[in-house]
Design a protein around this motif. Structure first.
Motif, PDB file in Angstrom:
ATOM      1  N   THR A  86       4.207 -72.024  21.836  1.00 34.24           N
ATOM      2  CA  THR A  86       3.367 -72.024  20.635  1.00 34.24           C
ATOM      3  C   THR A  86       2.618 -70.704  20.489  1.00 34.24           C
ATOM      4  OG1 THR A  86       3.064 -74.396  20.885  1.00 34.24           O
ATOM      5  CG2 THR A  86       1.537 -73.254  19.429  1.00 34.24           C
ATOM      6  N   GLU A  87       2.060 -70.231  21.577  1.00 30.22           N
ATOM      7  CA  GLU A  87       1.323 -68.968  21.550  1.00 30.22           C
ATOM      8  C   GLU A  87       2.241 -67.808  21.180  1.00 30.22           C
ATOM      9  OE1 GLU A  87       0.035 -66.597  25.300  1.00 30.22           O
ATOM     10  OE2 GLU A  87      -1.552 -68.056  24.868  1.00 30.22           O
ATOM     11  N   THR A  88       3.446 -67.816  21.707  1.00 29.69           N
ATOM     12  CA  THR A  88       4.387 -66.742  21.420  1.00 29.69           C
ATOM     13  C   THR A  88       4.897 -66.807  19.994  1.00 29.69           C
ATOM     14  OG1 THR A  88       5.029 -66.826  23.738  1.00 29.69           O
ATOM     15  CG2 THR A  88       6.443 -65.592  22.276  1.00 29.69           C
ATOM     16  N   THR A  93       4.620 -63.760  14.455  1.00 27.35           N
ATOM     17  CA  THR A  93       4.220 -63.421  13.093  1.00 27.35           C
ATOM     18  C   THR A  93       3.727 -61.983  12.995  1.00 27.35           C
ATOM     19  OG1 THR A  93       1.977 -64.280  13.436  1.00 27.35           O
ATOM     20  CG2 THR A  93       3.632 -65.803  12.554  1.00 27.35           C
ATOM     21  N   VAL A  94       3.159 -61.488  14.077  1.00 29.08           N
ATOM     22  CA  VAL A  94       2.692 -60.104  14.090  1.00 29.08           C
ATOM     23  C   VAL A  94       3.881 -59.149  14.170  1.00 29.08           C
ATOM     24  CG1 VAL A  94       1.340 -58.417  15.400  1.00 29.08           C
ATOM     25  CG2 VAL A  94       0.503 -60.745  15.141  1.00 29.08           C
ATOM     26  N   PHE A  95       4.905 -59.528  14.961  1.00 30.83           N
ATOM     27  CA  PHE A  95       6.052 -58.653  15.196  1.00 30.83           C
ATOM     28  C   PHE A  95       7.277 -59.057  14.384  1.00 30.83           C
ATOM     29  CE2 PHE A  95       3.610 -58.679  19.200  1.00 30.83           C
ATOM     30  CZ  PHE A  95       3.235 -57.346  19.215  1.00 30.83           C
ATOM     31  N   ARG A  96       7.106 -59.652  13.228  1.00 32.12           N
ATOM     32  CA  ARG A  96       8.255 -60.157  12.467  1.00 32.12           C
ATOM     33  C   ARG A  96       9.171 -59.045  11.970  1.00 32.12           C
ATOM     34  NH1 ARG A  96       4.184 -62.102   8.592  1.00 32.12           N
ATOM     35  NH2 ARG A  96       3.809 -60.369   7.189  1.00 32.12           N
ATOM     36  N   ASP A  97       8.668 -57.825  11.853  1.00 32.22           N
ATOM     37  CA  ASP A  97       9.521 -56.708  11.441  1.00 32.22           C
ATOM     38  C   ASP A  97      10.454 -56.270  12.571  1.00 32.22           C
ATOM     39  OD1 ASP A  97       8.305 -56.720   8.981  1.00 32.22           O
ATOM     40  OD2 ASP A  97       6.821 -55.183   9.540  1.00 32.22           O
TER      41      ASP A  97
END
Length: 139
Positions: A86-88, A93-97
């Motif tokens: 869940t945390e990952t 969402t931060v590293f979606r690019d």
């Protein structure tokens, strides 16, 4: 056990069918690989096969390094894994690019290392519990 065997067999048959279809369609190695990597359904089947293989490798490594797990160890592992996943996923969402197969592979490696660390930590705590219990009992 039966579900795992069924999932493994199904993914193996699907992967074989997808690779055979691509080969019969293109008749050469390089165009077959290009077709497999550019086709979304083919990549989905290959990802499922990779997931099954990673799962089986994890079970094998767990058996080799830890043998049979106690119920408490399994419960701790499942509980901690849910929080880690869940945390990952929130971090995704931060590293979606930067989301790529390499990124997923590194995430899987990280999760494996965390799980084996937690299992080793539980085993050390279990051994220490009996060690200190015997020392206190001697006095």
């Amino acid at each position: 056990m039966v579900r795992a065997a069924l999932a493994t067999g199904t993914s193996l048959v699907l992967t074989g069918a997808v690779v055979a279809h691509a080969y019969f369609l293109k008749h050469q190695f390089y165009p077959t690989v290009v077709y497999l990597t550019k086709s979304s359904p083919s990549m989905a089947v290959l990802y499922i096969q990779a997931f099954v293989l990673v799962f089986l490798l994890g079970k094998l490594m767990r058996k080799v390094f830890f043998g049979q797990l106690r119920a408490a160890e399994m419960e701790h592992l499942i509980e901690r894994s849910w929080y880690a996943v869940t945390e990952t996923c929130l971090a995704f969402t931060v590293f979606r690019d930067d989301f790529s197969p390499r990124f997923v592979a590194l995430f899987t490696l990280l999760l494996f290392l965390k799980c084996f660390h937690w299992l080793a930590e539980d085993r050390v705590d279990f051994v220490n519990l009996f060690y200190y219990k015997d020392i206190i009992y001697c006095f």
